[in-house]
Design an enzyme around this catalytic site. Structure first.
Site, PDB file in Angstrom:
ATOM      1  N   CYS A  21       0.837  -1.205   0.000  1.00  0.00           N
ATOM      2  CA  CYS A  21       0.000   0.000   0.000  1.00  0.00           C
ATOM      3  C   CYS A  21       0.871   1.253   0.000  1.00  0.00           C
ATOM      4  O   CYS A  21       1.991   1.242   0.506  1.00  0.00           O
ATOM      5  CB  CYS A  21      -0.963   0.006   1.190  1.00  0.00           C
ATOM      6  SG  CYS A  21      -0.183   0.322   2.778  1.00  0.00           S
ATOM      7  N   CYS A  71       1.867   2.568   3.422  1.00  0.00           N
ATOM      8  CA  CYS A  71       2.958   1.794   4.024  1.00  0.00           C
ATOM      9  C   CYS A  71       4.288   2.207   3.401  1.00  0.00           C
ATOM     10  O   CYS A  71       5.308   2.288   4.102  1.00  0.00           O
ATOM     11  CB  CYS A  71       2.748   0.298   3.794  1.00  0.00           C
ATOM     12  SG  CYS A  71       1.175  -0.300   4.440  1.00  0.00           S
ATOM     13  N   ASP A  87       8.739  10.013 -39.294  1.00  0.00           N
ATOM     14  CA  ASP A  87       9.939  10.169 -40.116  1.00  0.00           C
ATOM     15  C   ASP A  87       9.839   9.075 -41.189  1.00  0.00           C
ATOM     16  O   ASP A  87       9.215   8.037 -40.957  1.00  0.00           O
ATOM     17  CB  ASP A  87      11.176   9.975 -39.231  1.00  0.00           C
ATOM     18  CG  ASP A  87      12.457   9.927 -40.042  1.00  0.00           C
ATOM     19  OD1 ASP A  87      12.585  10.730 -40.971  1.00  0.00           O
ATOM     20  OD2 ASP A  87      13.323   9.081 -39.744  1.00  0.00           O
TER      21      ASP A  87
END
Length: 706
Positions: free
Chosen positions: A16, A19, A396
């Protein structure tokens, strides 16, 4: 920042964002640590300073985090169901069920069910309470703090059963969150296991099995059929097919022979190869891909930045709203304190921003990891989002729409032409550095002509026009029409001029071979168009791209011929690099988001000026990996349409996740007022929202390149 005392460690068990922030803060408090930075997406921490792994693990003990060196092999993980952090949940569930049965038998007021519920709360929520109380002392109101206050509060007002259910549901929610984050990270962690840890090396005539980190540049690596390539290198002996899917996303094995590059992590399928090692293990293309993807997962996308800013104000607002519910009705209307304390606690539980906070990072980690598995390197969440918002794609030409390798398409003979004349032309062109010269040499080789049969003398280059040389006492000239007219004062007949004009209208470059007196043959040379280009252009329009532009330095006639062939309507030719840059700037002003697709080496200004710079053929090209926002690792333009589809799907999922998590929160908060929402229903709603946004994000793993 000096890199000398900076080390990177991998974190096991980080699930998390709260945490991660707490862990980072704890590591920074270690006296010998100068700085620390957690990469939540990649589960890594970069620490500057002299510090032991034991000290870092102690800083993460609140969440049972395990630390190892970056290149250290991952400890084989215990099956999800047998993980130590889940065992407490099983015991807590048993106590909960037992307490519920006791309550049915002995009644709600009996002390035994209360003791059972209390044990459930202690066993299932011990680690949560440790974190929550520490945070409460520091006035840090995160998810753990809110849950701790809610559970202790429920017990304080006699709602032991509901407090126990909240603990169990929260523990299950954490376990599922941990499982889903591990699943999301697997796409990159599996890449780390692709490269073998040792290889067969020939040194001083002896074959040895050597650990990958001990292999030196210049060593000769022996790769047997079926073995994985351990290091990047160049083939010096042998020929085989190599499966490069891990690097480029190509499903078809590639033929490798002498002087061809091979990459670490790819698989030798047939022949025996001897490879000269050109990069150390930490500098290999695979290592760079893993490093760049992990860094990209740490980069916050605009949507994630929005969520973080929102959550910063959202959590304090929830706490104030909960306090208001607890205090105002009893004080203003003499309402029952226990009832409104209960509702306030329910607000704290349902107000946890878990689903909202995780909604964006898990989608980005999953999408970037999936892209890497399919041969697309996305350098950050911001570019993932930008790719889905683009309105214009500029290409390109050379090396992007074409293969960048000119080939002879037409040979038109004139005065007494013989095959030996093509051999002589190839023998002369072998001395030239011009890109078109290689096409002439290749044409001769395809006709099984030996260019070494002739001795070339008096070779001379006329810059931008042609070359001349003496072969068997005769002078020969190779060059443009203007070269023959100016140098040799030769007047070409009308039929020859008409032939040259027709070839040029087809977008081909014409070179003439002749003696001092006459033209012997004409060659038409063209750069091969990639087979996928026409379909990619059609697909881009189907995806809603408003404008597809070709930018090239070639002459207008050649550019228009190619543009018509592939169905491209907007063509700008004869552009210098600074002119391409100006075109990109103008397109951004008129259309907004613009992507520039190039080869990663040329057109650097245009790539840098675009909203998203996309490099073709990033594998083996350090410049492409370092400068592009997105690198297509193979030369397959289908990866471009896959990237756009992945980006758009990720954007949709992120929006769905944010909307869903906020909607559930709003509905739940409304239900609190009349007292219809219980504590366990509140945590169930929060857990449900977290689970839904997680599973929704993991759908990104299913998207594959077509």
């Amino acid at each position: 920042m000096s890199k000398s005392d900076e080390k990177v460690y991998r974190i096991q068990g980080l699930t998390c964002t709260d945490c991660a922030a707490a862990f980072e803060a704890n590591v920074k408090r270690i006296p010998s640590v100068k700085s620390a930075k957690v990469n939540f997406g990649a589960a890594k921490i970069t620490v500057k300073g002299v510090v032991s792994i034991k000290s870092i693990e102690k800083a993460g003990a609140f969440d049972n985090l395990q630390i190892r060196h970056e290149n250290e092999q991952k400890v084989k993980q215990v099956t999800f169901w047998r993980q130590r952090t889940n065992l407490k949940v099983y015991f807590a569930v048993l106590f909960l069920i037992g307490s519920f049965l006791l309550r049915l038998q002995l009644g709600e007021e009996h002390i035994l069910p209360v003791i059972g519920y209390a044990l459930t709360i202690i066993i299932g929520g011990y680690s949560l309470f440790v974190k929550g109380i520490k945070n409460l002392i520091r006035m840090n109101f995160d998810m753990s703090t809110l849950m701790t206050v809610a559970i202790i509060g429920a017990a304080a007002i006699g709602e032991w059963g509901e407090g126990a259910i909240v603990v169990i549901l929260f523990a299950i929610s954490e376990a599922l969150e941990r499982y889903s984050m591990d699943k999301a990270r697997q796409s990159i962690e599996s890449l780390m296991d692709l490269s073998p840890k040792e290889a067969i090396i020939r040194r001083h005539g002896e074959e040895l099995v050597v650990r990958a980190e001990e292999i030196q540049i210049g060593d000769t690596m022996i790769i047997k059929p079926g073995q994985k390539v351990a290091m990047d290198g160049v083939v010096v002996k042998g020929r085989s097919y190599i499966n490069q899917a891990t690097i480029t996303g190509e499903s078809i094995p590639v033929d490798k022979k002498e002087n061809d590059v091979v990459f670490a992590g790819t698989v030798n399928q047939e022949g025996l190869l001897e490879v000269n090692v050109t990069k150390r293990v930490e500098d290999s293309t695979l290592a760079k891909i893993i490093h760049l993807v992990e860094e990209a997962q740490a980069e916050k996308a605009p949507s994630q930045q929005f969520v973080d800013r929102f959550a910063k104000y959202y959590t304090p607002a929830i706490i104030l709203f909960a306090l208001f519910l607890v205090m105002f009705p009893p004080l203003a209307f003499n309402a029952e304190w226990s009832e409104w304390i209960y509702r306030g606690l329910t607000v704290l539980v349902v107000g946890c921003p878990c689903a909202l906070v995780i909604s964006t990072p898990i989608a980005i980690v999953t999408a970037i990891g999936n892209a890497a598995r399919n041969g697309v390197l996305i350098k950050g969440g911001i570019y993932l989002e930008e790719a889905g918002l683009m309105k214009v794609v500029a290409f390109d030409k050379t090396g992007t729409l074409t293969k960048g390798t000119p080939v002879v398409t037409d040979l038109i003979p004139f005065h007494k032409y013989q095959k030996s004349h093509l051999t002589i032309a190839a023998a002369i062109e072998k001395h030239s550095q011009h890109p078109l010269a290689t096409a002439v040499v290749k044409k001769a080789e395809q006709n099984n002509l030996d260019v070494d049969d002739y001795c070339v003398e008096d070779f001379q280059t006329y810059t931008g026009r042609g070359v001349s040389a003496r072969v068997q006492d005769d002078m020969y000239f190779i060059g443009s029409l203007a070269f023959f007219e100016e140098k040799l004062k030769m007047k070409l007949p009308n039929d020859m001029r008409k032939e040259i004009s027709n070839l040029q209208k087809q977008g081909k470059t014409v070179i003439i071979f002749g003696s001092e007196k006459q033209v012997i043959f004409i060659l038409a040379i063209a750069d091969e168009v990639r087979s996928s280009v026409a379909n990619v252009v059609i697909r881009l329009y189907e995806l809603g791209i408003e404008k597809i532009v070709m930018l090239t330095g070639d002459n207008e006639q050649t550019a228009k011929s190619l543009g018509r062939k592939i169905g491209m309507s907007h063509i700008q030719a004869e552009l210098l690099p600074e002119e391409k840059l100006n075109v990109i700037k103008e397109l951004k002003i008129s259309h907004g988001k613009v992507a520039m697709v190039g080869d990663g080496v040329n057109d650097a200004p245009a790539l840098a000026a675009s909203s998203v710079g996309i490099a073709m053929g990033g594998a083996g090209t350090d410049t492409a990996l370092e400068t592009a926002d997105i690198a297509l690792m193979s030369d397959d333009l289908n990866q471009l349409t896959y990237t756009i589809e992945l980006s758009r799907k990720a954007l949709r999922i992120i929006k769905q996740n944010i909307l869903l998590s906020l909607t559930i929160k709003v509905i739940a908060l409304i239900l609190v007022i009349p007292g219809w929402l219980t504590l366990w229903l509140a945590i169930f709603a929060d857990m449900g929202a977290t689970l839904i946004v997680t599973l929704n994000s993991l759908r990104l793993l299913k998207l594959k390149k077509k």
